[in-house]
Design a protein around this motif. Structure first.
Motif: not given
Length: 648
Positions: A400-402, A526-529, A605-607, A612-615
């Motif tokens: 839900i937070p996502e 970790v990748k997202v962070l 940049q697009e790749r 990563f998450p849509l948000y």
């Protein structure tokens, strides 16, 4: 009632009374089975008990040959009602058949140990030669096959029908090594001729046709799961031409559509899914799979239309599919129960479809529509309808937070900045108490040999730490979004404050590991962070640039490039700030190293954004370095002049 010795017939009056009661009960069923589905189902539940009581009366006497044909008929009818009123096969049916076979052997004067069911059938079919018992035993054999089919014991069915074929024609060798021996045996089996006096609630011929359809359907699903698509196609087409309800036929067409999609034939898949809806307009999985095929084809308008139709259908919450056709006790849907079928036919909850609509609209840049769908979804939660959100692993819903962060991103892109800030505040408040001051966890994925750590206390601790990591990610992302929103509003001070809060928050994560891990081995969290840290550094550095705080901006861009050495945005901003600081030689070196081939920057940049998450999409777009031809010309002129000077 006088009890008879084993092998002696009961009094004629008993047999006549039992036969009359059996006929009366069967007559009640024949009158009820053509009525509405609910009425037939209620009658089936009542007759289940009535036939069970009649069977108990008959089994109160020792088994005798004269009574066995009628007893086996009553047993057959009783078990039909037991199976037909159950959601799936249960152990009681198998035990009922087993007890019936043992009584047949006892009536024939054969005794011995209590063998396995397969060996019991072999003994009965080989030793019982009484002509009057052959048809009842074949009917019972078909019922045994139905139970084995429901429990996926296909080899047992093959062995049984080999025996039945041999009993029919001892001279005929049983077929073996066929391409599909089970279907071959079922089709070749000659159902016993039904006598006019026999009161059956479902004919053996109908049961045989149901077995053939269910066997083809079940084996088709097994082949689909194994990836044998050509065999799957043949078996499912065989099932589609068989004996089943409209509901099951629609399910078979859905499976054919999924098979065609996996074979790389999307148009054929769409045809099968259309057939499913034509057969049963309440087949919601056909709509969800249609949307998936259109998504694969990149036809967004058609995909969204399918999702809209799906949402309208599931929101009405229709009752379970009914049928106006004759009600059969043993039906294909009772015999085919596999995890892959449950997965393919998974029904989506309205909240899931609403989310899919929001997500697809946001990805396609239909921001206003995305906002509407996200707000509808979030309003469901605020109204206390959390139970509407499915928790199983097959749901397309993220946490839900996502979803809230995606909604904040959509609101920001739609110019509703204050609403975006409010949604982010909600994420921050709900995650704050779930994040410890320090989170220490291995930043790389566990090796296979360490998989055992996922179990027991160690596994629970690791899961708890990763959950804390998720909460940290969401809160940091909320601060990040707020930083970019304030940047758009021209509020530099507030923007820098939120970017700094994001960066300070990320200091809670202290990875344990030696050296720099390759990106592919890092935990997804970790990748997202790391990406959030980079975007926050770029965002804060941009604000420092606007305020002409070039040294502060330089530190942020340098740090960003250390986190992601191949990031074109961080490299571009670093070159710009170095040039502004009159450190032209360093700027030119970085420009040559990272940016001399600008054609690939946008693609890179697009790749990067795809992983990563849509948000984070809107943040990635805002962090992109704008085209600056003037700066590029200045650096090129500087390099040309430097080369000329060095050549003199």
């Amino acid at each position: 009632m006088k009890r008879l010795r084993c092998g002696t017939a009961p009094e004629p009056g008993c047999l006549q009374a039992w036969a009359a009661e059996c006929e009366a009960l069967a007559g009640r069923w024949r009158a009820a089975r053509g009525s509405a589905y609910g009425g037939a189902a209620a009658a089936a539940r009542q007759l289940r008990g009535a036939f069970g009581e009649l069977l108990l009366q008959m089994r109160g006497l020792p088994p005798a040959l004269p009574m066995m044909p009628l007893e086996l008929t009553v047993l057959y009818n009783s078990l039909l009602f037991v199976m037909g009123t159950s959601d799936c096969a249960i152990k009681g049916e198998a035990e009922g058949i087993r007890q019936g076979l043992l009584r047949v052997l006892e009536a024939c004067g054969t005794s011995g140990q209590d063998p396995s069911t397969q060996k019991l059938w072999q003994k009965v079919l080989q030793e019982v030669t009484v002509e009057e018992l052959q048809a009842p035993l074949h009917r019972l054999g078909a019922l045994q096959a139905a139970w084995w089919l429901a429990t996926s014991c296909l080899q047992n069915i093959i062995d049984l029908f080999r025996l039945l074929s041999s009993a029919e024609d001892p001279e005929r060798a049983p077929c073996r090594a066929e391409k599909n021996e089970l279907l071959t045996l079922l089709k070749a089996w000659r159902t016993p001729a039904e006598e006019a006096s026999v009161s059956l609630v479902q004919s053996t011929e109908d049961l045989k046709e149901t077995l053939c359809t269910a066997a083809a359907f079940l084996q088709g699903l097994q082949e689909l799961e194994a990836g044998n698509l050509s065999t799957t196609l043949c078996l499912l087409q065989e099932a589609a031409g068989g004996f089943c309800s409209k509901r099951v036929l629609a399910q078979i067409y859905v499976c054919l559509g999924c098979c065609a999609q996996r074979m790389g034939k999307p148009q054929t898949a769409l045809q099968h899914l259309k057939q499913a809806l034509q057969v049963d307009f309440q087949c919601h999985p056909a709509l969800s799979h249609t949307a998936a095929v259109y998504h694969e084809l990149g036809e967004t308008d058609a995909e969204l239309q399918a999702l809209y139709l799906l949402y309208e259908a599931v929101e009405k919450n229709p009752p379970s599919a009914t049928s106006s056709s004759t009600y059969f006790l043993i039906r294909a849907e009772l015999l085919v129960n596999t995890p892959i079928l449950a997965s393919l036919l998974r029904h989506h909850h309205p909240s899931e479809v609403k989310y899919l609509l929001a997500q697809r609209c946001l990805r396609d840049g239909r921001v206003a529509d995305a906002v509407e769908h996200y707000l509808d979804f979030l309003s469901l939660l605020q109204e206390g309808l959390q139970q509407q959100v499915p928790l199983d692993g097959g749901s397309p819903l993220p946490r839900i937070p996502e979803v809230s962060l995606e909604a904040a991103s959509a609101l920001e892109q739609d110019g509703r900045h204050q609403d975006s800030l409010t949604v982010c505040d909600e994420v921050i408040s709900r995650t704050t108490n779930l994040i410890p001051k320090i989170i220490q966890v291995e930043e790389k994925l566990e090796q296979p040999e360490c998989a055992s750590l996922e179990t027991g206390l160690a596994g629970g601790l690791l899961s708890q730490k990763r959950e804390s990591l998720c909460c940290l990610t969401w809160r940091a992302a909320a601060y990040l979004h707020q930083g970019w929103v304030w940047s758009k509003l021209g509020k530099g001070k507030e923007a820098i404050m939120q970017f700094s809060r994001c960066l300070n928050d990320l200091l809670r994560f202290q990875p344990r590991g030696c050296g720099v891990e390759p990106a592919e081995s890092l935990l997804p969290e970790v990748k997202v962070l790391q990406k959030i840290r980079l975007l926050s550094l770029i965002g804060r550095g941009m604000q420092f640039l606007e305020q002409e705080k070039h040294k502060e901006a330089l530190l942020d861009f340098q740090h960003g490039l250390q986190i992601s050495p191949d990031d074109p945005a961080a490299a571009s901003y670093l070159v710009q700030v170095l040039w502004k600081l009159n450190r032209k030689e360093e700027a030119a070196d970085y420009w040559q190293k990272y940016l001399e081939s600008p054609a690939g920057e946008d693609g890179q940049q697009e790749r990067q954004g795809r992983h990563f998450p849509l948000y984070l999409d809107s943040c990635l777009k805002q962090a992109t370095f704008p085209q600056n031809e003037s700066l590029a010309r200045c650096i090129q002129d500087y390099l040309r002049t430097t080369r000329q000077d060095s050549s003199r």
